[in-house]
Motif scaffolding. Sequence first.
Motif, PDB file in Angstrom:
ATOM      1  N   THR A 187      -7.385   4.367   1.238  1.00  0.00           N
ATOM      2  CA  THR A 187      -7.468   4.749   2.651  1.00  0.00           C
ATOM      3  C   THR A 187      -8.691   4.103   3.304  1.00  0.00           C
ATOM      4  O   THR A 187      -8.612   3.577   4.419  1.00  0.00           O
ATOM      5  N   GLY A 188      -9.815   4.120   2.586  1.00  0.00           N
ATOM      6  CA  GLY A 188     -11.021   3.472   3.096  1.00  0.00           C
ATOM      7  C   GLY A 188     -10.829   1.980   3.305  1.00  0.00           C
ATOM      8  O   GLY A 188     -11.285   1.419   4.316  1.00  0.00           O
ATOM      9  N   TYR A 189     -10.152   1.350   2.370  1.00  0.00           N
ATOM     10  CA  TYR A 189      -9.885  -0.083   2.484  1.00  0.00           C
ATOM     11  C   TYR A 189      -9.023  -0.376   3.718  1.00  0.00           C
ATOM     12  O   TYR A 189      -9.278  -1.325   4.459  1.00  0.00           O
ATOM     13  N   LEU A 190      -8.002   0.446   3.945  1.00  0.00           N
ATOM     14  CA  LEU A 190      -7.108   0.242   5.088  1.00  0.00           C
ATOM     15  C   LEU A 190      -7.836   0.454   6.412  1.00  0.00           C
ATOM     16  O   LEU A 190      -7.609  -0.281   7.377  1.00  0.00           O
ATOM     17  N   VAL A 191      -8.712   1.445   6.459  1.00  0.00           N
ATOM     18  CA  VAL A 191      -9.501   1.673   7.675  1.00  0.00           C
ATOM     19  C   VAL A 191     -10.470   0.509   7.897  1.00  0.00           C
ATOM     20  O   VAL A 191     -10.609   0.001   9.015  1.00  0.00           O
TER      21      VAL A 191
ATOM     22  N   PHE B 109       0.594   4.343  -2.701  1.00  0.00           N
ATOM     23  CA  PHE B 109       0.435   5.765  -2.383  1.00  0.00           C
ATOM     24  C   PHE B 109       1.562   6.594  -2.991  1.00  0.00           C
ATOM     25  O   PHE B 109       1.337   7.715  -3.478  1.00  0.00           O
TER      26      PHE B 109
ATOM     27  N   SER C 296      -6.731   7.227  -4.106  1.00  0.00           N
ATOM     28  CA  SER C 296      -6.056   7.283  -2.804  1.00  0.00           C
ATOM     29  C   SER C 296      -7.078   7.246  -1.671  1.00  0.00           C
ATOM     30  O   SER C 296      -6.840   6.624  -0.631  1.00  0.00           O
ATOM     31  N   PHE C 297      -8.239   7.892  -1.874  1.00  0.00           N
ATOM     32  CA  PHE C 297      -9.309   7.823  -0.876  1.00  0.00           C
ATOM     33  C   PHE C 297      -9.818   6.395  -0.730  1.00  0.00           C
ATOM     34  O   PHE C 297     -10.098   5.925   0.383  1.00  0.00           O
TER      35      PHE C 297
ATOM     36  N   PHE D 241       0.822  -1.205   0.000  1.00  0.00           N
ATOM     37  CA  PHE D 241       0.000   0.000   0.000  1.00  0.00           C
ATOM     38  C   PHE D 241       0.861   1.262   0.000  1.00  0.00           C
ATOM     39  O   PHE D 241       0.496   2.276  -0.613  1.00  0.00           O
ATOM     40  N   THR D 242       2.013   1.206   0.684  1.00  0.00           N
ATOM     41  CA  THR D 242       2.910   2.360   0.698  1.00  0.00           C
ATOM     42  C   THR D 242       3.377   2.693  -0.712  1.00  0.00           C
ATOM     43  O   THR D 242       3.370   3.863  -1.131  1.00  0.00           O
TER      44      THR D 242
END
Length: 457
Positions: free
Chosen positions: A158-162, A131, A154-155, A127-128
């Motif tokens: 971020t949603g997937y990671l949360v 980004f 990118s949003f 993921f890094t």
Amino acid sequence: FFSENIFTKKVLLVFSLFFLITCSTFFIYSRVDTLDTFKKQMHSLVYFQYGSTKDRIELWKKSFSIFKEKPLFGYGMGSYKVEILKYGNKNLVSEDNITFYQRPHNDYLWILTEQGIFSFLLYLLLFTLAFVYVIKILKNTKDKNEKIFFTLMSFAMTGYLVFSFFSFPKERIEHSIFLGFIFSPIIIYYYKYSVNHSNKTRYRLFNSVAIVTITLSLVSVIIGSIKFNSEVHMRKAYEYRFSNNWSGLISETDNINSFFYSTDPVSTPVRWYSGLANFNLNKIDDAFYDFKEAYRINPYHVYVLNNLGTCYEYLGNHAKALVLFKRALQLSPTYSDAALNLCALEFNSGNIDTAYLVLHNFKGDIKDSLKFNQFLGIVLKEKFNKMMEHENDAQLKRYYKTFRDVPEWGYVIYLKSIKNNITIEKQALCETAYSIEVFDKNPKLADFYRAKYHLKK
């Protein structure tokens, strides 16, 4: 003034959109579910010491304990549902011994426990890099639509990671496909703007990636087909089990590929099912073999421990059976089958006091358990017999005999001893003193016994 006015309008626009989205969400939710469900979910978020939120936090704590055991490489893929059982199910929903947790509802902890810190860091690196690629694309592109698109990507990441912190999208095929749709344009456009390869180099790179992708896809399809076929047979095995068709159950489990599919979706080894069938067909040796194999696959499953212990007891190995029954109760203090088997083993060995203590210390609900009450009645009878044998006082012996011959009275004494957290011997003395005072109308004698045995009135 003009710039401040624009800023105010933007803020109002953002709040308006937020309000509109919130109202739309409530409206859609009200159409597909009830308001009570929403209230329960909000309650579980606020009062996290109760309900599913509490269970999730407890699972996370246990997951860290698993990670600490093998922090570098973990226990391996698919190991979480087995390893989590070693920490027991006290104060969890799984105390019912029907619910078995398969994952910690947190992808990061899931990866840490099964694959270790190195795989976890590689997962974050994926993921890094994505980004970093997005940032480079946004720097290089002049197209407004591309800027909007990759900002939204990118949003989405971020949603997937949360979401991964509170659920398990890693397991869901639709979420993996969704993630693939996010990564694909990011990688393509990154190479478009940041890497200059010759056509020959690109062709070689494409061929290498294509060969690896096709090979992995073929392997995945083969393994997936085997597991799918095993799932079909497992479903039929469930039906045969519920209909007590033991021969059919054995036939279906024999058709399951034990290498790729050793446990069912709730972490119960497949060999446990064939062992159960063989046991009911009185094929004790075959059942013993199956249960031992099931134990090798999942040594923390209470069903496996209990049934393997039963087979050891049948075959005369009381010591091994004792260890397994105790281990099952240690993992699940509310598991009545293991408690009753341990009680029977101790009772048949002449250890009446120990057999009684098993029932006295049992943590499950006994109100609706006919079998438990039957065991309790038999053990209590012998318990009162033993108390009579060691008692020289005629008055006390008379009441102990009554407690033995009136099962309902003995049961009340048992419950009171648990409630008052005292031994049944002391509770029987309390009951005797009370009965002498109330039924025999002899308060002086009752006070004598209270003083002699230090009893509370």
